[in-house]
Design an enzyme around this catalytic site. Structure first.
Site, short mmCIF file in Angstrom:
data_model
loop_
_atom_site.label_atom_id
_atom_site.label_comp_id
_atom_site.label_asym_id
_atom_site.label_seq_id
_atom_site.Cartn_x
_atom_site.Cartn_y
_atom_site.Cartn_z
N CYS A 1 0.81 -1.23 0.00
CA CYS A 1 0.00 0.00 0.00
C CYS A 1 0.84 1.28 0.00
O CYS A 1 0.30 2.37 -0.16
CB CYS A 1 -0.91 0.03 1.23
SG CYS A 1 -2.09 -1.32 1.32
N HIS B 1 -6.19 1.62 5.80
CA HIS B 1 -6.81 0.79 4.76
C HIS B 1 -7.42 -0.43 5.44
O HIS B 1 -6.75 -1.10 6.22
CB HIS B 1 -5.76 0.36 3.74
CG HIS B 1 -6.26 -0.65 2.76
ND1 HIS B 1 -7.40 -0.45 2.00
CD2 HIS B 1 -5.79 -1.87 2.41
CE1 HIS B 1 -7.59 -1.51 1.23
NE2 HIS B 1 -6.63 -2.38 1.47
N HIS C 1 -10.37 -3.86 4.86
CA HIS C 1 -11.16 -4.69 3.96
C HIS C 1 -12.55 -4.87 4.55
O HIS C 1 -13.08 -5.97 4.61
CB HIS C 1 -10.47 -6.03 3.73
CG HIS C 1 -9.13 -5.91 3.10
ND1 HIS C 1 -7.97 -6.23 3.74
CD2 HIS C 1 -8.77 -5.46 1.87
CE1 HIS C 1 -6.95 -6.01 2.94
NE2 HIS C 1 -7.40 -5.53 1.79
N GLU D 1 -27.32 11.37 10.15
CA GLU D 1 -26.76 12.06 11.31
C GLU D 1 -25.24 11.96 11.35
O GLU D 1 -24.55 12.91 11.69
CB GLU D 1 -27.38 11.50 12.59
CG GLU D 1 -26.93 12.19 13.86
CD GLU D 1 -27.40 13.64 13.98
OE1 GLU D 1 -26.78 14.37 14.77
OE2 GLU D 1 -28.36 14.03 13.30
N HIS E 1 -13.35 -4.44 -2.63
CA HIS E 1 -12.07 -4.59 -1.92
C HIS E 1 -12.09 -3.98 -0.53
O HIS E 1 -11.81 -4.66 0.44
CB HIS E 1 -10.96 -3.95 -2.77
CG HIS E 1 -9.60 -4.08 -2.19
ND1 HIS E 1 -8.63 -4.86 -2.77
CD2 HIS E 1 -9.04 -3.53 -1.10
CE1 HIS E 1 -7.52 -4.78 -2.04
NE2 HIS E 1 -7.75 -3.97 -1.02
#
Length: 124
Positions: A10, A29, A31, A56, A106
Site C-alpha cells: 500500500c 486501509h 477490507h 446524522e 475490496h
C-alpha cells in the site's frame, strides 16, 4: 531497520494521499465488508462515486452537515494494491473534499489529520 521487514504493498497509495492532502498524518486501509458492499449499490459497477445525504453521522465527516451530500469516490480494484495509485490520485483530484476512497469489491482507504481522525473516518 528491522531485519526481514519490507514496505507494504500500500506504500505507493499512502504517498499519493500525503502528496495531495498535506494535512493528512495517517492513512488507514481496511477490507471492511460494509465498504465492499457499499461499492456494489451500483449493480452495473459504473459509478465513480457513492453519494450520501440526510444521515446524522455526516456531521462527523469533515465539515459536512446533515443536509449536505457526502461524495465518496469509488475506484476499480486491480490485481495488486500498488496498481491502484493512479486511480486513487485521479479520484482525490476529482473530489477535493473527500477524505476516503472506496475500492470496488475490496475495501476503503481513509485519512485524517491524526490517526484518531483517520480511524473515525473509517468508522463513518
Amino acid at each position: 531497520r528491522t531485519p526481514g521487514m519490507r514496505l507494504s504493498a500500500c506504500t505507493p497509495l499512502w504517498y499519493v494521499v500525503y502528496r495531495h492532502r498535506p494535512s493528512a498524518r495517517a492513512v488507514i486501509h481496511t477490507h471492511s465488508m460494509y465498504a465492499c458492499l457499499a461499492t456494489l449499490f451500483d449493480t452495473e459497477e459504473e459509478s465513480d462515486c457513492l453519494r450520501i445525504t440526510h444521515l446524522e453521522m455526516l456531521k462527523g465527516v469533515g465539515h459536512h452537515g446533515y443536509d449536505d451530500v457526502l461524495e465518496v469516490p469509488i475506484i476499480d480494484n486491480r490485481p495488486t494494491e500498488d496498481l491502484l495509485a493512479g486511480q486513487l490520485e485521479e479520484a482525490i483530484q476529482k473530489y477535493p473534499k473527500c477524505n476516503a476512497v472506496l475500492v470496488r469489491r475490496h475495501g476503503i482507504y481513509a485519512w485524517g489529520d491524526s490517526w484518531e481522525q483517520a480511524k473515525t473516518q473509517c468508522e463513518r
